[in-house]
Design an enzyme around this catalytic site. Sequence first.
Site, PDB file in Angstrom:
ATOM      1  N   HIS A   1       0.851  -1.202   0.000  1.00 58.59           N
ATOM      2  CA  HIS A   1       0.000   0.000   0.000  1.00 58.59           C
ATOM      3  C   HIS A   1       0.883   1.246   0.000  1.00 58.59           C
ATOM      4  CE1 HIS A   1      -3.929  -1.884   1.668  1.00 58.59           C
ATOM      5  NE2 HIS A   1      -3.426  -2.549   0.668  1.00 58.59           N
TER       6      HIS A   1
ATOM      7  N   TYR B   1      -8.574   5.209   8.262  1.00 60.66           N
ATOM      8  CA  TYR B   1      -8.716   5.613   9.667  1.00 60.66           C
ATOM      9  C   TYR B   1      -9.863   6.621   9.734  1.00 60.66           C
ATOM     10  CZ  TYR B   1      -4.179   3.577  10.853  1.00 60.66           C
ATOM     11  OH  TYR B   1      -3.141   2.707  11.090  1.00 60.66           O
TER      12      TYR B   1
ATOM     13  N   PRO C   1      -2.503   0.108  19.259  1.00 55.16           N
ATOM     14  CA  PRO C   1      -2.308  -0.371  17.883  1.00 55.16           C
ATOM     15  C   PRO C   1      -2.552   0.688  16.804  1.00 55.16           C
ATOM     16  CG  PRO C   1      -4.309  -1.314  18.825  1.00 55.16           C
ATOM     17  CD  PRO C   1      -3.625  -0.571  19.916  1.00 55.16           C
TER      18      PRO C   1
HETATM   19  C1  LIG Z   1      -5.629  -7.394  19.317  1.00 57.52           C
HETATM   20  C2  LIG Z   1      -4.263  -6.886  18.950  1.00 57.52           C
HETATM   21  C3  LIG Z   1      -4.089  -6.165  17.780  1.00 57.52           C
HETATM   22  C4  LIG Z   1      -2.830  -5.676  17.430  1.00 57.52           C
HETATM   23  N1  LIG Z   1      -2.695  -4.998  16.271  1.00 57.52           N
HETATM   24  C5  LIG Z   1      -1.474  -4.534  15.916  1.00 57.52           C
HETATM   25  C6  LIG Z   1      -1.274  -3.855  14.695  1.00 57.52           C
HETATM   26  O1  LIG Z   1      -2.210  -3.639  13.917  1.00 57.52           O
HETATM   27  N2  LIG Z   1      -0.014  -3.439  14.365  1.00 57.52           N
HETATM   28  C7  LIG Z   1       1.061  -3.695  15.190  1.00 57.52           C
HETATM   29  O2  LIG Z   1       2.210  -3.355  14.833  1.00 57.52           O
HETATM   30  N3  LIG Z   1       0.904  -4.318  16.359  1.00 57.52           N
HETATM   31  C8  LIG Z   1      -0.326  -4.753  16.737  1.00 57.52           C
HETATM   32  N4  LIG Z   1      -0.469  -5.441  17.882  1.00 57.52           N
HETATM   33  C9  LIG Z   1       0.713  -5.612  18.712  1.00 57.52           C
HETATM   34  C10 LIG Z   1       1.595  -6.754  18.208  1.00 57.52           C
HETATM   35  O3  LIG Z   1       0.805  -7.894  18.019  1.00 57.52           O
HETATM   36  C11 LIG Z   1       2.683  -6.978  19.255  1.00 57.52           C
HETATM   37  O4  LIG Z   1       3.381  -5.779  19.431  1.00 57.52           O
HETATM   38  C12 LIG Z   1       3.646  -8.097  18.851  1.00 57.52           C
HETATM   39  O5  LIG Z   1       2.986  -9.341  18.894  1.00 57.52           O
HETATM   40  C13 LIG Z   1       4.850  -8.135  19.773  1.00 57.52           C
HETATM   41  O6  LIG Z   1       5.610  -9.290  19.498  1.00 57.52           O
HETATM   42  P1  LIG Z   1       6.391 -10.040  20.655  1.00 57.52           P
HETATM   43  O7  LIG Z   1       7.072 -11.172  19.987  1.00 57.52           O
HETATM   44  O8  LIG Z   1       7.151  -9.078  21.453  1.00 57.52           O
HETATM   45  O9  LIG Z   1       5.264 -10.599  21.643  1.00 57.52           O
HETATM   46  P2  LIG Z   1       4.149 -11.721  21.378  1.00 57.52           P
HETATM   47  O10 LIG Z   1       3.747 -11.745  19.946  1.00 57.52           O
HETATM   48  O11 LIG Z   1       3.115 -11.483  22.409  1.00 57.52           O
HETATM   49  O12 LIG Z   1       4.919 -13.059  21.645  1.00 57.52           O
HETATM   50  C14 LIG Z   1       5.294 -13.468  22.950  1.00 57.52           C
HETATM   51  C15 LIG Z   1       5.239 -14.963  23.015  1.00 57.52           C
HETATM   52  O13 LIG Z   1       5.708 -15.365  24.294  1.00 57.52           O
HETATM   53  C16 LIG Z   1       4.884 -16.398  24.767  1.00 57.52           C
HETATM   54  N5  LIG Z   1       4.949 -16.411  26.234  1.00 57.52           N
HETATM   55  C17 LIG Z   1       4.369 -15.532  27.097  1.00 57.52           C
HETATM   56  N6  LIG Z   1       4.661 -15.868  28.363  1.00 57.52           N
HETATM   57  C18 LIG Z   1       5.414 -16.965  28.301  1.00 57.52           C
HETATM   58  C19 LIG Z   1       6.010 -17.782  29.285  1.00 57.52           C
HETATM   59  N7  LIG Z   1       5.874 -17.528  30.594  1.00 57.52           N
HETATM   60  N8  LIG Z   1       6.725 -18.847  28.890  1.00 57.52           N
HETATM   61  C20 LIG Z   1       6.873 -19.118  27.551  1.00 57.52           C
HETATM   62  N9  LIG Z   1       6.326 -18.393  26.572  1.00 57.52           N
HETATM   63  C21 LIG Z   1       5.611 -17.315  26.945  1.00 57.52           C
HETATM   64  C22 LIG Z   1       3.503 -16.064  24.248  1.00 57.52           C
HETATM   65  O14 LIG Z   1       2.671 -17.206  24.211  1.00 57.52           O
HETATM   66  C23 LIG Z   1       3.836 -15.512  22.872  1.00 57.52           C
HETATM   67  O15 LIG Z   1       3.802 -16.508  21.877  1.00 57.52           O
HETATM   68  C24 LIG Z   1      -1.721  -5.907  18.277  1.00 57.52           C
HETATM   69  C25 LIG Z   1      -1.891  -6.637  19.458  1.00 57.52           C
HETATM   70  C26 LIG Z   1      -3.141  -7.118  19.804  1.00 57.52           C
HETATM   71  C27 LIG Z   1      -3.296  -7.897  21.095  1.00 57.52           C
END
Ligand SMILES: Cc1cc2nc3c(=O)[nH]c(=O)nc-3n(C[C@H](O)[C@H](O)[C@H](O)COP(=O)(O)OP(=O)(O)OC[C@H]3O[C@@H](n4cnc5c(N)ncnc54)[C@H](O)[C@@H]3O)c2cc1C
Length: 373
Positions: free
Chosen positions: A57, A185, A276
């Site tokens: 996009h 938006y 988000p």
């Molecule tokens: C509904 C929703 C919509 C979103 N929309 C957007 C968007 O449009 N654009 C955007 O950029 N971001 C968005 N986000 C945010 C984005 O999804 C997160 O910023 C991103 O997933 C961060 O990645 P991460 O790997 O740090 O964490 P996560 O993706 O949360 O990964 C962490 C992992 O650690 C695991 N974990 C947790 N605790 C433990 C434990 N004790 N032991 C072992 N494993 C564990 C979890 O199961 C998970 O798989 C959104 C989030 C949500 C909830």
Amino acid sequence: MLSHLLDREGVESVVLEKHSRDYVVHRVRAGVLEAGTVATLTAAGVGDRLAREGLVHRGIGIRFDGRDHRIDLAELTGKAITIYGQQEVVKDLIEARLARGAAVHFDVPDVRLDAPSGSRPRLEGTVSGRPLVVECDFVVGCDGFHGISRDHLPPTAWHAYHHEYPFAWLGILVQAPPSAAEVIYANHERGFALHSMRSPAITRLYLQCDRGDSLDAWPDERIWSELHTRLASAGWRLTEGPIIERGIAPLRSFVAEPMQHGSLFLAGDAAHIVPPTGAKGLNLAIADVAALAGSLAEWYRHRSRSGLDDYSPAALRRVWRAQAFSYQLTSLLHRFPDHDQYDRRRQLAELQYLTRSRAAATALAENYVGAAP
Ligand SMILES: Cc1cc2nc3c(=O)[nH]c(=O)nc-3n(C[C@H](O)[C@H](O)[C@H](O)COP(=O)(O)OP(=O)(O)OC[C@H]3O[C@@H](n4cnc5c(N)ncnc54)[C@H](O)[C@@H]3O)c2cc1C
């Protein structure tokens, strides 16, 4: 992603994931990839399907007062965004890791960290019913906002910055083609709405709702009625379809500072959360681990800590820029419970400025595509 990047640098890692593989590849969340994120995934050899199926996009729509405006990201910044679901990124990464025979363990419900910031950290957990002990040089907490790693930073060694917003987002996934070619938006006096997509056949829609709302308060008829009202624009029609996924997420901002102590490093949501609105969460997480992979590789190659020491300050500069942008965009587009008519007129004036001033549009565009200095 970190495990994959480390492997490419010849550094061994073990991944312990609490949930099942099926659960993590079906968890619908982010979908907007900045050009830098696409470049990182492509350079790491996990961008083939993204190149085939991602939707590039070059602009985004801003809708208010029933009128459409477009921010031409490509013209203003020379960069575009790519729409590709986070769960697809996760799917590609897991496949790449398992194809290399990597130690990626799912369904580990009881991960425990022993002295993770000390000189010889240990991780323990139960893998396929058997105890697993990992002795390692570093622990990287990539375990999201609700993970356990952040709590292992010594209490006096870090500070938490919080901001809660007085509303939440109701997000739905709809089996219907998107009603517009780009993300829209919408600022409406009944509250914010967002039209997005995941593929040519799947639409992603969001509505601002009350913070305490449950899904019971939002039957399908109410969701569609609010979406039609808030996204209304002359000559435009929102296509309805079966709702195949729904959820409510509160909006919050959070930063843990610093993102490191001794051998324990935090990356992604474990260290920082943004609302988000600015689509920054996933992009920040990828930027964190790309930087950390390079620093860890440098440590193993030259035993130099300079990259590792710079990890948290450099990441926090990026994180606070994204915090400020996400806060501004959220404030510009949402209806706040304490807003009166003065606040409403002020918000509309701000939006009009954004659509009439190239400087204001460029500021939004360069933050949105991740090109802000
Ligand atoms: C509904 C929703 C919509 C979103 N929309 C957007 C968007 O449009 N654009 C955007 O950029 N971001 C968005 N986000 C945010 C984005 O999804 C997160 O910023 C991103 O997933 C961060 O990645 P991460 O790997 O740090 O964490 P996560 O993706 O949360 O990964 C962490 C992992 O650690 C695991 N974990 C947790 N605790 C433990 C434990 N004790 N032991 C072992 N494993 C564990 C979890 O199961 C998970 O798989 C959104 C989030 C949500 C909830």
